[in-house]
Design a protein around this motif. Structure first.
Motif, PDB file in Angstrom:
ATOM      1  N   ASP A 119      -3.575 -26.936 -18.185  1.00  0.00           N
ATOM      2  CA  ASP A 119      -4.727 -27.139 -17.308  1.00  0.00           C
ATOM      3  C   ASP A 119      -4.273 -27.463 -15.890  1.00  0.00           C
ATOM      4  OD1 ASP A 119      -7.430 -27.316 -16.689  1.00  0.00           O
ATOM      5  OD2 ASP A 119      -7.555 -29.440 -17.207  1.00  0.00           O
ATOM      6  N   ALA A 120      -3.238 -28.304 -15.769  1.00  0.00           N
ATOM      7  CA  ALA A 120      -2.721 -28.664 -14.444  1.00  0.00           C
ATOM      8  C   ALA A 120      -2.157 -27.445 -13.724  1.00  0.00           C
ATOM      9  CB  ALA A 120      -1.637 -29.734 -14.582  1.00  0.00           C
ATOM     10  N   ARG A 125      -2.784 -23.255  -9.380  1.00  0.00           N
ATOM     11  CA  ARG A 125      -2.935 -21.869  -8.948  1.00  0.00           C
ATOM     12  C   ARG A 125      -4.302 -21.628  -8.313  1.00  0.00           C
ATOM     13  NH1 ARG A 125      -2.439 -17.326 -11.702  1.00  0.00           N
ATOM     14  NH2 ARG A 125      -3.509 -18.041 -13.554  1.00  0.00           N
ATOM     15  N   ARG A 126      -5.314 -22.338  -8.794  1.00  0.00           N
ATOM     16  CA  ARG A 126      -6.666 -22.128  -8.272  1.00  0.00           C
ATOM     17  C   ARG A 126      -6.795 -22.619  -6.831  1.00  0.00           C
ATOM     18  NH1 ARG A 126      -9.512 -23.557 -12.659  1.00  0.00           N
ATOM     19  NH2 ARG A 126      -9.881 -25.720 -12.085  1.00  0.00           N
ATOM     20  N   VAL A 127      -6.154 -23.733  -6.505  1.00  0.00           N
ATOM     21  CA  VAL A 127      -6.269 -24.293  -5.149  1.00  0.00           C
ATOM     22  C   VAL A 127      -5.055 -23.977  -4.293  1.00  0.00           C
ATOM     23  CG1 VAL A 127      -7.742 -26.150  -5.999  1.00  0.00           C
ATOM     24  CG2 VAL A 127      -5.282 -26.541  -5.799  1.00  0.00           C
ATOM     25  N   ASN A 128      -4.027 -23.325  -4.911  1.00  0.00           N
ATOM     26  CA  ASN A 128      -2.812 -22.938  -4.186  1.00  0.00           C
ATOM     27  C   ASN A 128      -2.131 -24.133  -3.525  1.00  0.00           C
ATOM     28  OD1 ASN A 128      -0.877 -21.074  -3.370  1.00  0.00           O
ATOM     29  ND2 ASN A 128      -1.875 -20.707  -1.404  1.00  0.00           N
ATOM     30  N   SER A 194      -9.518 -18.504 -15.636  1.00  0.00           N
ATOM     31  CA  SER A 194      -8.613 -19.353 -16.422  1.00  0.00           C
ATOM     32  C   SER A 194      -8.362 -18.756 -17.794  1.00  0.00           C
ATOM     33  CB  SER A 194      -9.213 -20.758 -16.564  1.00  0.00           C
ATOM     34  OG  SER A 194      -9.284 -21.398 -15.317  1.00  0.00           O
ATOM     35  N   ARG A 195      -9.415 -18.233 -18.424  1.00  0.00           N
ATOM     36  CA  ARG A 195      -9.234 -17.606 -19.738  1.00  0.00           C
ATOM     37  C   ARG A 195      -8.359 -16.361 -19.629  1.00  0.00           C
ATOM     38  NH1 ARG A 195     -14.740 -19.126 -20.507  1.00  0.00           N
ATOM     39  NH2 ARG A 195     -15.443 -17.075 -19.813  1.00  0.00           N
ATOM     40  N   GLU A 196      -8.575 -15.577 -18.577  1.00  0.00           N
ATOM     41  CA  GLU A 196      -7.763 -14.378 -18.394  1.00  0.00           C
ATOM     42  C   GLU A 196      -6.298 -14.741 -18.164  1.00  0.00           C
ATOM     43  OE1 GLU A 196      -8.602 -11.214 -18.806  1.00  0.00           O
ATOM     44  OE2 GLU A 196     -10.543 -11.963 -19.481  1.00  0.00           O
ATOM     45  N   ALA A 197      -6.070 -15.828 -17.427  1.00  0.00           N
ATOM     46  CA  ALA A 197      -4.688 -16.262 -17.171  1.00  0.00           C
ATOM     47  C   ALA A 197      -3.973 -16.616 -18.465  1.00  0.00           C
ATOM     48  CB  ALA A 197      -4.670 -17.456 -16.224  1.00  0.00           C
ATOM     49  N   ARG A 198      -4.715 -17.229 -19.374  1.00  0.00           N
ATOM     50  CA  ARG A 198      -4.096 -17.617 -20.638  1.00  0.00           C
ATOM     51  C   ARG A 198      -3.926 -16.429 -21.584  1.00  0.00           C
ATOM     52  NH1 ARG A 198      -7.601 -22.113 -19.774  1.00  0.00           N
ATOM     53  NH2 ARG A 198      -9.136 -21.341 -21.249  1.00  0.00           N
ATOM     54  N   PHE A 319       8.213 -27.616 -14.404  1.00  0.00           N
ATOM     55  CA  PHE A 319       6.921 -27.159 -14.921  1.00  0.00           C
ATOM     56  C   PHE A 319       6.131 -26.397 -13.850  1.00  0.00           C
ATOM     57  CE2 PHE A 319       6.167 -30.320 -18.662  1.00  0.00           C
ATOM     58  CZ  PHE A 319       7.301 -29.815 -19.281  1.00  0.00           C
ATOM     59  N   ALA A 320       6.157 -26.895 -12.620  1.00  0.00           N
ATOM     60  CA  ALA A 320       5.443 -26.216 -11.545  1.00  0.00           C
ATOM     61  C   ALA A 320       6.040 -24.832 -11.301  1.00  0.00           C
ATOM     62  CB  ALA A 320       5.498 -27.051 -10.266  1.00  0.00           C
ATOM     63  N   ALA A 321       7.368 -24.733 -11.324  1.00  0.00           N
ATOM     64  CA  ALA A 321       8.026 -23.439 -11.128  1.00  0.00           C
ATOM     65  C   ALA A 321       7.662 -22.476 -12.246  1.00  0.00           C
ATOM     66  CB  ALA A 321       9.543 -23.627 -11.062  1.00  0.00           C
ATOM     67  N   ALA A 322       7.580 -22.967 -13.486  1.00  0.00           N
ATOM     68  CA  ALA A 322       7.232 -22.104 -14.618  1.00  0.00           C
ATOM     69  C   ALA A 322       5.807 -21.581 -14.493  1.00  0.00           C
ATOM     70  CB  ALA A 322       7.400 -22.872 -15.927  1.00  0.00           C
ATOM     71  N   GLY A 323       4.874 -22.467 -14.145  1.00  0.00           N
ATOM     72  CA  GLY A 323       3.481 -22.040 -14.028  1.00  0.00           C
ATOM     73  C   GLY A 323       3.288 -21.003 -12.941  1.00  0.00           C
ATOM     74  N   ARG A 324       3.962 -21.187 -11.809  1.00  0.00           N
ATOM     75  CA  ARG A 324       3.805 -20.252 -10.707  1.00  0.00           C
ATOM     76  C   ARG A 324       4.568 -18.958 -10.959  1.00  0.00           C
ATOM     77  NH1 ARG A 324       4.231 -24.857  -5.971  1.00  0.00           N
ATOM     78  NH2 ARG A 324       2.143 -25.691  -6.317  1.00  0.00           N
ATOM     79  N   ALA A 325       5.715 -19.038 -11.598  1.00  0.00           N
ATOM     80  CA  ALA A 325       6.464 -17.824 -11.906  1.00  0.00           C
ATOM     81  C   ALA A 325       5.681 -16.928 -12.853  1.00  0.00           C
ATOM     82  CB  ALA A 325       7.821 -18.172 -12.520  1.00  0.00           C
ATOM     83  N   GLY A 326       4.937 -17.519 -13.770  1.00  0.00           N
ATOM     84  CA  GLY A 326       4.188 -16.741 -14.744  1.00  0.00           C
ATOM     85  C   GLY A 326       3.067 -15.930 -14.145  1.00  0.00           C
ATOM     86  N   GLY A 327       2.548 -16.347 -12.980  1.00  0.00           N
ATOM     87  CA  GLY A 327       1.459 -15.612 -12.345  1.00  0.00           C
ATOM     88  C   GLY A 327       0.263 -15.494 -13.256  1.00  0.00           C
ATOM     89  N   ALA A 328      -0.151 -14.260 -13.560  1.00  0.00           N
ATOM     90  CA  ALA A 328      -1.315 -14.027 -14.412  1.00  0.00           C
ATOM     91  C   ALA A 328      -1.065 -14.456 -15.850  1.00  0.00           C
ATOM     92  CB  ALA A 328      -1.706 -12.553 -14.374  1.00  0.00           C
ATOM     93  N   ALA A 329       0.184 -14.670 -16.220  1.00  0.00           N
ATOM     94  CA  ALA A 329       0.529 -15.134 -17.567  1.00  0.00           C
ATOM     95  C   ALA A 329       1.065 -16.559 -17.515  1.00  0.00           C
ATOM     96  CB  ALA A 329       1.561 -14.203 -18.203  1.00  0.00           C
TER      97      ALA A 329
END
Length: 406
Positions: A119-120, A125-128, A194-198, A319-329
């Motif tokens: 969720d974090a 990603r939503r607020v960049n 958010s659902r599409e990202a997951r 964790f932040a690097a992983a979330g941003r690297a994943g992009g749409a995934a």
């Protein structure tokens, strides 16, 4: 249904805070739990292993739940199970039932942890903007509050039952408040995104980079978990101190870690995440060596304070690097790294318990020192495993950019 008017970021931070209170209270209560059930170091290690197994079982499966349910709903369920298990721990006398209850506590925490970190990542990603460190800072503040609560209760003659009841009540209340305010300010379009990202597919080119991030998270959380669960036991065992003093030693570690995380976003923006990871790892290794060689409690407390500051921003940066690297995934990327990372947090303390039983607690902390040194080495190869942004298909944010933005 009642809706609490609060930003989504604040609601998410309450889940982190509640999880921190529960883990802080659990770690600070371990000496009392061992005394109440007459557990030696090896048996206590088995108890911690049960917690780890329950958490990992859920961590590898929570990703499937996030495709169908909101992260806030999953976080609430995990927090309530965690709280209920903590409430039951002091009332269980037999070893098999204690193992089952601790397994349930681990399962609840594992569910909460993966869902709130996912969720974090989506909120970032939503607020960049990068604010993962401040959310983990809320977790560390919870660690401090939980440890301080247990220390006060034990110091005033309270029993383990009172400690766990108070901690469980705080965890459950914070989670319910967070759930009531979690959807405020989120539009239907953002929920769809958010659902599409997951549900997005992770590009195979990212996997080597994510596996390295996961390995760094594993080592960091193994070391952090060892410091959290065994620092109080180390103080009580090696220096023959009171259980309340052991709880305060953990509180020193948790408080400096909270300070480091609350200022981590500011520091990361100025130094860059890779440099911060390397400096933090070396600092922690030196602090653990100081802890092992410490002749008195004053030096021990100083070493715990330094290690808390050093370890503070390693995991949030990863964790932040992983979330941003994943992009749409991002959800899948976060699942890989968090599962590997928290395997270290949950398996590490049990492993250190077995080492302490076979050799000594000093040998256990020697393994913690080695983990920090390996992190320092790992950061040097991080950029080599990072695919170029143009090599990664269908990603909104390339992993190299994710590291630079921190």
């Amino acid at each position: 249904m009642i809706h609490v008017q609060m930003p989504a970021r604040l609601a998410c931070s309450l889940f982190f805070l509640g999880g921190g209170v529960g883990i802080g209270a659990w770690a600070a209560s371990l000496p009392a739990l061992a005394a109440q059930n007459d557990l030696d170091k090896g048996q206590l290690g088995l108890v911690l292993l049960c917690f780890a197994l329950g958490a990992i079982l859920m961590m590898v499966n929570v990703g499937h739940l996030t495709k169908r349910h909101d992260c806030s709903t999953i976080s609430l369920c995990g927090a309530l199970v965690f709280a209920a298990a903590l409430l039951a721990v002091p009332h269980v006398a037999s070893a098999p039932f204690l193992a089952a209850v601790v397994f349930a506590a681990g399962a609840g925490f594992g569910t909460l942890d993966v869902s709130m970190n996912t969720d974090a990542s989506e909120l970032e990603r939503r607020v960049n903007r990068h604010f993962m460190s401040s959310l983990h800072g809320a977790f560390s503040v919870g660690n401090l509050a939980g440890a301080f609560l247990v220390g006060q209760i034990l110091a005033n003659g309270g029993a383990l039952t009172i400690c766990m009841t108070a901690a469980a009540a705080v965890v459950a209340c914070l989670a319910m408040i967070a759930m009531l305010g979690s959807r405020n300010g989120i539009t239907p379009e953002q929920r769809v995104q958010s659902r599409e990202a997951r549900r997005g597919k992770l590009d195979p080119a990212l996997r080597p980079h994510l596996l390295l991030l996961g390995a760094i998270a594993f080592l960091s959380l193994l070391a952090e978990g060892g410091m959290m669960d065994w620092s109080a036991v180390y103080i009580v065992t090696v220096f023959d101190a009171a259980e309340s003093v052991g709880a305060y030693g953990f509180a020193v570690f948790a408080s400096t870690m909270a300070i480091g995380r609350l200022t981590g976003d500011w520091i990361t923006a100025r130094t860059g995440p890779t440099a911060l990871l390397a400096v933090s790892a070396v600092t922690c290794a030196a602090a653990v060596l100081l802890l092992i060689a410490a002749p008195n409690l004053t030096i021990v407390f100083c070493a715990l304070a330094i290690s808390g500051l050093g370890v503070a921003n390693i995991v949030p940066a990863v964790f932040a690097a992983a979330g941003r690297a994943g992009g749409a995934a991002a959800g899948q990327a976060m699942s890989i790294v968090t599962t590997m990372g928290y395997a270290g947090l949950l398996l590490g303390p049990a492993l250190l318990g077995f080492i302490a039983q076979a050799w000594s607690l000093a040998a256990s902390f020697g393994l913690v020192c080695a983990a920090f040194l390996l992190i320092a080495v790992g950061t040097r190869t991080m950029r080599k495993t990072t695919p170029r942004a143009g090599d990664v298909k269908d990603q909104r944010t390339g992993p190299r950019d994710a590291l630079k933005r921190g």
